[in-house]
Design a protein around this motif. Structure first.
Motif, PDB file in Angstrom:
ATOM      1  N   PRO A   4      35.123  34.107  44.284  1.00  0.00           N
ATOM      2  CA  PRO A   4      36.173  33.925  43.285  1.00  0.00           C
ATOM      3  C   PRO A   4      36.377  35.203  42.470  1.00  0.00           C
ATOM      4  CG  PRO A   4      34.177  32.753  42.661  1.00  0.00           C
ATOM      5  CD  PRO A   4      33.948  33.263  44.034  1.00  0.00           C
ATOM      6  N   ARG A   5      37.613  35.395  42.019  1.00  0.00           N
ATOM      7  CA  ARG A   5      37.955  36.548  41.176  1.00  0.00           C
ATOM      8  C   ARG A   5      38.611  36.026  39.906  1.00  0.00           C
ATOM      9  NH1 ARG A   5      42.551  40.811  41.428  1.00  0.00           N
ATOM     10  NH2 ARG A   5      43.490  39.344  42.880  1.00  0.00           N
ATOM     11  N   LEU A   6      38.046  36.370  38.776  1.00  0.00           N
ATOM     12  CA  LEU A   6      38.534  35.891  37.487  1.00  0.00           C
ATOM     13  C   LEU A   6      39.260  37.011  36.759  1.00  0.00           C
ATOM     14  CD1 LEU A   6      38.508  33.451  35.479  1.00  0.00           C
ATOM     15  CD2 LEU A   6      36.513  34.554  34.417  1.00  0.00           C
ATOM     16  N   ILE A   7      40.497  36.744  36.377  1.00  0.00           N
ATOM     17  CA  ILE A   7      41.291  37.676  35.591  1.00  0.00           C
ATOM     18  C   ILE A   7      41.107  37.313  34.120  1.00  0.00           C
ATOM     19  CG2 ILE A   7      43.548  38.746  35.275  1.00  0.00           C
ATOM     20  CD1 ILE A   7      42.413  38.844  38.180  1.00  0.00           C
ATOM     21  N   ILE A   8      40.638  38.270  33.330  1.00  0.00           N
ATOM     22  CA  ILE A   8      40.394  38.030  31.915  1.00  0.00           C
ATOM     23  C   ILE A   8      41.108  39.089  31.083  1.00  0.00           C
ATOM     24  CG2 ILE A   8      38.159  36.955  32.372  1.00  0.00           C
ATOM     25  CD1 ILE A   8      36.811  39.559  31.438  1.00  0.00           C
ATOM     26  N   ASP A  49      51.947  39.261  38.532  1.00  0.00           N
ATOM     27  CA  ASP A  49      51.430  39.147  39.896  1.00  0.00           C
ATOM     28  C   ASP A  49      50.089  38.425  39.951  1.00  0.00           C
ATOM     29  OD1 ASP A  49      53.593  40.551  40.960  1.00  0.00           O
ATOM     30  OD2 ASP A  49      52.600  42.484  40.638  1.00  0.00           O
ATOM     31  N   LEU A  50      49.417  38.317  38.814  1.00  0.00           N
ATOM     32  CA  LEU A  50      48.079  37.749  38.788  1.00  0.00           C
ATOM     33  C   LEU A  50      48.005  36.347  38.199  1.00  0.00           C
ATOM     34  CD1 LEU A  50      46.151  40.948  37.637  1.00  0.00           C
ATOM     35  CD2 LEU A  50      46.163  39.930  39.922  1.00  0.00           C
ATOM     36  N   SER A  51      49.029  35.969  37.438  1.00  0.00           N
ATOM     37  CA  SER A  51      49.034  34.651  36.803  1.00  0.00           C
ATOM     38  C   SER A  51      50.465  34.159  36.673  1.00  0.00           C
ATOM     39  CB  SER A  51      48.393  34.740  35.409  1.00  0.00           C
ATOM     40  OG  SER A  51      48.569  33.531  34.692  1.00  0.00           O
ATOM     41  N   PRO A  52      50.823  33.047  37.319  1.00  0.00           N
ATOM     42  CA  PRO A  52      52.205  32.559  37.247  1.00  0.00           C
ATOM     43  C   PRO A  52      52.645  32.192  35.838  1.00  0.00           C
ATOM     44  CG  PRO A  52      50.772  30.940  38.291  1.00  0.00           C
ATOM     45  CD  PRO A  52      49.973  32.202  38.163  1.00  0.00           C
ATOM     46  N   SER A  53      51.700  31.852  34.965  1.00  0.00           N
ATOM     47  CA  SER A  53      52.049  31.541  33.571  1.00  0.00           C
ATOM     48  C   SER A  53      52.051  32.781  32.694  1.00  0.00           C
ATOM     49  CB  SER A  53      51.044  30.534  33.000  1.00  0.00           C
ATOM     50  OG  SER A  53      49.736  31.096  32.963  1.00  0.00           O
ATOM     51  N   ALA A  58      42.959  33.630  34.704  1.00  0.00           N
ATOM     52  CA  ALA A  58      43.452  33.107  35.975  1.00  0.00           C
ATOM     53  C   ALA A  58      42.350  33.308  37.004  1.00  0.00           C
ATOM     54  CB  ALA A  58      44.725  33.826  36.413  1.00  0.00           C
ATOM     55  N   LEU A  59      42.108  32.303  37.813  1.00  0.00           N
ATOM     56  CA  LEU A  59      41.071  32.364  38.837  1.00  0.00           C
ATOM     57  C   LEU A  59      41.722  32.360  40.213  1.00  0.00           C
ATOM     58  CD1 LEU A  59      37.961  32.217  39.436  1.00  0.00           C
ATOM     59  CD2 LEU A  59      38.308  29.750  39.754  1.00  0.00           C
ATOM     60  N   ARG A  64      44.198  30.716  46.577  1.00  0.00           N
ATOM     61  CA  ARG A  64      44.857  29.898  45.565  1.00  0.00           C
ATOM     62  C   ARG A  64      44.587  30.461  44.181  1.00  0.00           C
ATOM     63  NH1 ARG A  64      40.410  26.526  47.131  1.00  0.00           N
ATOM     64  NH2 ARG A  64      41.730  25.623  48.737  1.00  0.00           N
ATOM     65  N   CYS A  65      45.524  30.204  43.287  1.00  0.00           N
ATOM     66  CA  CYS A  65      45.391  30.653  41.911  1.00  0.00           C
ATOM     67  C   CYS A  65      45.332  29.444  40.988  1.00  0.00           C
ATOM     68  CB  CYS A  65      46.571  31.548  41.514  1.00  0.00           C
ATOM     69  SG  CYS A  65      46.523  32.099  39.790  1.00  0.00           S
TER      70      CYS A  65
END
Length: 224
Positions: A4-8, A49-53, A58-59, A64-65
């Motif tokens: 998993p890759r977490l965007i913070i 590009d990393l989070s639709p919201s 975002a994980l 899948r996101c």
């Protein structure tokens, strides 16, 4: 299965990022993290590009996101923690989920007046009735949970759970804005969180950050 890759966002400010990150750490899964600093051209250019919201965290996992903090925590619980981020007891689990849902959607006065900021020390904010009510409600939630689970462990529901991930930023807020936890169960709970190795790791990383966003002075919430 991919890692998993977490965007913070900034560890100093991003309360929702901290919640998702804590659950990943407690699950024991190896994961990647990518930090986008708030209020920067990089954040504006890449977040779409990393989070639709267009919010963090975002994980990303197996193509899948998942872009909501609570959804991320539940996903981590199911995929990587074998359900262990909630108590086995149905009543305790229901209590924890109700507490988390209230945190996820409520406490607007507290959010607005006391944004999470690891650098904050004894900051004074106007004590409105709305803020005082949020603080009273928060302490009552914690007290009830701790009284019901005092024999099961030092966390809100005994063992660490998603509830603790969700309320960890509030402990930081209270420390930064001079809200003392009552002696006994609640003071002990605050100490348990502050001694936790994963929390301390995040805190140490936050201390190394050099970004300062407008909210550091203005007192506005930095993420959603």
């Amino acid at each position: 299965m991919s890692s998993p890759r977490l965007i913070i966002a900034n560890r100093n400010y991003s309360s929702w990022s901290l919640r998702a990150w804590l659950c990943l750490r407690k699950s024991g899964v190896a994961f990647e993290e990518e930090l986008l600093p708030l209020d920067t051209p990089e954040f504006a250019a890449r977040i779409g590009d990393l989070s639709p919201s267009r919010t963090v965290p975002a994980l990303w996992h197996d193509g899948r996101c998942i872009w909501d903090s609570l959804a991320i925590c539940e996903y981590v619980n199911e995929q990587f923690a074998a359900g262990g981020l909630w108590p086995a007891d149905p009543g305790s689990r229901a209590l924890g989920r109700a507490m988390v849902a209230e945190m996820h959607s409520g406490f607007g006065h507290l959010r607005a007046a006391m944004p999470m900021n690891f650098r904050a020390r004894n900051r004074a904010v106007p004590q409105t009735e709305g803020l005082r009510g949020d603080i009273r409600r928060m302490l009552a939630l914690w007290q009830g949970a701790r009284e019901a689970h005092a024999d099961a462990g030092p966390w809100l529901l005994g063992e660490f759970s998603i509830a603790d991930a969700f309320f960890a930023p509030v402990v930081v807020r209270f420390g930064g804005y001079g809200v003392a936890l009552p002696p006994g169960l609640l003071a002990g709970y605050g100490d348990t969180l502050r001694r936790d190795p994963d929390f301390r790791h995040w805190q140490s990383q936050a201390a190394r950050e050099t970004w300062v966003v407008e909210a550091d002075e203005a007192g506005q919430e930095c993420d959603s």
